[in-house]
Design a protein around this motif. Sequence first.
Motif, PDB file in Angstrom:
ATOM      1  N   SER A 418      85.135  54.898  11.981  1.00 15.63           N
ATOM      2  CA  SER A 418      84.211  54.196  11.082  1.00 15.63           C
ATOM      3  C   SER A 418      83.152  53.426  11.867  1.00 15.63           C
ATOM      4  O   SER A 418      81.999  53.337  11.436  1.00 15.63           O
ATOM      5  N   PHE A 419      83.511  52.878  13.018  1.00 16.20           N
ATOM      6  CA  PHE A 419      82.521  52.156  13.818  1.00 16.20           C
ATOM      7  C   PHE A 419      81.466  53.113  14.376  1.00 16.20           C
ATOM      8  O   PHE A 419      80.287  52.752  14.490  1.00 16.20           O
ATOM      9  N   VAL A 420      81.887  54.329  14.713  1.00 13.36           N
ATOM     10  CA  VAL A 420      80.920  55.333  15.166  1.00 13.36           C
ATOM     11  C   VAL A 420      79.978  55.703  14.030  1.00 13.36           C
ATOM     12  O   VAL A 420      78.776  55.892  14.224  1.00 13.36           O
ATOM     13  N   LEU A 421      80.514  55.771  12.813  1.00  9.49           N
ATOM     14  CA  LEU A 421      79.689  56.116  11.657  1.00  9.49           C
ATOM     15  C   LEU A 421      78.649  55.033  11.372  1.00  9.49           C
ATOM     16  O   LEU A 421      77.532  55.339  10.939  1.00  9.49           O
ATOM     17  N   ILE A 422      78.998  53.785  11.614  1.00 12.77           N
ATOM     18  CA  ILE A 422      78.013  52.714  11.448  1.00 12.77           C
ATOM     19  C   ILE A 422      76.825  52.938  12.383  1.00 12.77           C
ATOM     20  O   ILE A 422      75.659  52.810  11.986  1.00 12.77           O
ATOM     21  N   SER A 423      77.121  53.284  13.626  1.00 13.87           N
ATOM     22  CA  SER A 423      76.049  53.583  14.577  1.00 13.87           C
ATOM     23  C   SER A 423      75.237  54.793  14.129  1.00 13.87           C
ATOM     24  O   SER A 423      74.011  54.839  14.301  1.00 13.87           O
ATOM     25  N   ALA A 424      75.916  55.786  13.550  1.00 12.47           N
ATOM     26  CA  ALA A 424      75.206  56.971  13.066  1.00 12.47           C
ATOM     27  C   ALA A 424      74.251  56.614  11.933  1.00 12.47           C
ATOM     28  O   ALA A 424      73.161  57.183  11.827  1.00 12.47           O
ATOM     29  N   GLY A 425      74.658  55.652  11.072  1.00 15.76           N
ATOM     30  CA  GLY A 425      73.758  55.197  10.020  1.00 15.76           C
ATOM     31  C   GLY A 425      72.481  54.608  10.589  1.00 15.76           C
ATOM     32  O   GLY A 425      71.388  54.836  10.060  1.00 15.76           O
ATOM     33  N   ILE A 426      72.617  53.867  11.679  1.00 20.34           N
ATOM     34  CA  ILE A 426      71.443  53.299  12.340  1.00 20.34           C
ATOM     35  C   ILE A 426      70.565  54.398  12.928  1.00 20.34           C
ATOM     36  O   ILE A 426      69.332  54.290  12.960  1.00 20.34           O
TER      37      ILE A 426
END
Length: 588
Positions: A418-426
């Motif tokens: 999920s933390f990687v996905l947050i970066s992907a959103g950025i």
Amino acid sequence: MTGGLYRSSNAGHRDGPYDGTQAPPLIETDIVPDTDTMADAAEVPGAEPPSGGSMAGNSLIMAAGSLVSRATGFLRTVVLTAALGTVIGNAYTTAQIFPGLIYDFLLGGILSSVLLPLLVRRRKADADGGQAFTQTLLSLAVIMLACATAIAVVCAPLLTMSYAGGQSGEYQTLVTRLSYLMLPMIFFTGASALFSAVLNTRGHFAAPMWTPILNNIIVIVTGGAYLVLYGASKLDPEQMTPGRIALLGGGTLLGVAIQAAGLIPALRTVGFRWKWRFNFRDLGLRDLAKLGAWMFCYVVANQIGLAVVFNLLNRAAAASGKADDPTGPLMYNNVYLLLMMAHGIIAVSIITALMPRMSAAAADGRLHEIAEDLSLGMRTAAAALAPVAVVYGVLAGPITVVLFRHGAITDSDALATSFVLISAGIALIPFSLSQLFTFANYAMSENRTAALVNVPVVIIRIAIHVACFMLLEPEWVAVGLMAGNAASYLISAVISATVLRRRIGTIGMRDVITTLLKVLAASAGAILAGVLVTALLPGGDTPSLVEAILNLVVGGAAIGGTYLGLALALRIREITQLLDMVKRRISR
């Protein structure tokens, strides 16, 4: 100029990317305009609709096939992730990337930027409709693919050392053994891409868009069979028996082989017959080499970036000291697939609609119109992608639970993802904007410019990635790499915009900045609404599947509704135009 990992084995249609190894399309840049939304592309605000009923029909066929392919491709990812877990999944993902990178060296960018346009021209110019030229080209390509496949299989241990450095000997042995079965995919991937090109130049679009579904189904069955026979327990590399390896590697290879074979009946349907021809001088190989030189430069730079990302992810997973550490290629790759799905559904449709306009304007010297289209594309892409980016950031936890926390994937794996996905959103909006600028270069036949911009961007990305690896704890390296991607995409957009501005003049940055500020304000409101709503819902950091679905439904509605309401209140005209487009489609 991407920074992800994923490569579907679907030739000619990619469910997602990997680390920038995809070559510029139509000269897939990093994404081939994969026609997922070509039926909608004609209705992007300000874009001209395609003329003629056949174009509309072809677009619908491609859109339907591509959407089903995306759905089955994503299902195959979910099934394999659940079946393999993180450790074996990391090894599988590493081995699966090898056929794609070698294919790109041989054909990937050159096929889309040089060979496909050449096939179209020869079909129109030659008395036999380009039949002899196509047969000669395919003969040469088949020989090259066969030789490359044989060499790659022999060099499998060297590939493993380059991309899985830092991992244990048992892990590298597993990658190599899987590679022996997967590397023959080079031949079938290349054959599938070439067959698809021949069909496309003859006006046949259905088979190339639907045969990848056969591939996905075979791999889904392979993952299901693995679950039934062996269960979903986490394993160490040394526990992978020959039977498990044969099922995974052989099933993946079989999928690509069936995809290629599925195109043969379609070739007969369009009147193309295979015949060996060895008069390779008739191909004009020297001219082909000149045309493909800059594309090859582009691919080489990206391959270096890919090797660095894989190496760092594998080293981070090994350095964590945890046998089941989730920071390796598998989960990072899955997140990148989510990023690419959003880009493909929204941004690719915008780019696909604008490309013919920009190409026509470039041919006529109407450079100010290219600038206007770039401004339109930037504003529309940012406005449409912003709520998706907010959803990825605010609802990252529920998303990863719903999609990936199955079988051998645990709560900790999903949380780390999920933390990687947050970066992907950025990274989502910067990536799409950088792609728009790259396509503008292709519209003006500036392959050289695209390649020269890509080289410093890849160097910067590598530097950021290495810094993240050195400065961050192993469990945070994947997050840092994705954030590094976002930074490199932004830098790519700035460099490309600067270069293009010198060529075509101002690109309406005042309007772009005004729209971006309004989008930012609407996004901030949507983030606040999403955070407040999800805080009231059950689940926390480790929700159950039901709680995660509830968070997605309610939180997604809150985010989408708030963003839309604020966008209308702030008079973001791109959103208004998109809503009008939807209303027209519904009314029809």
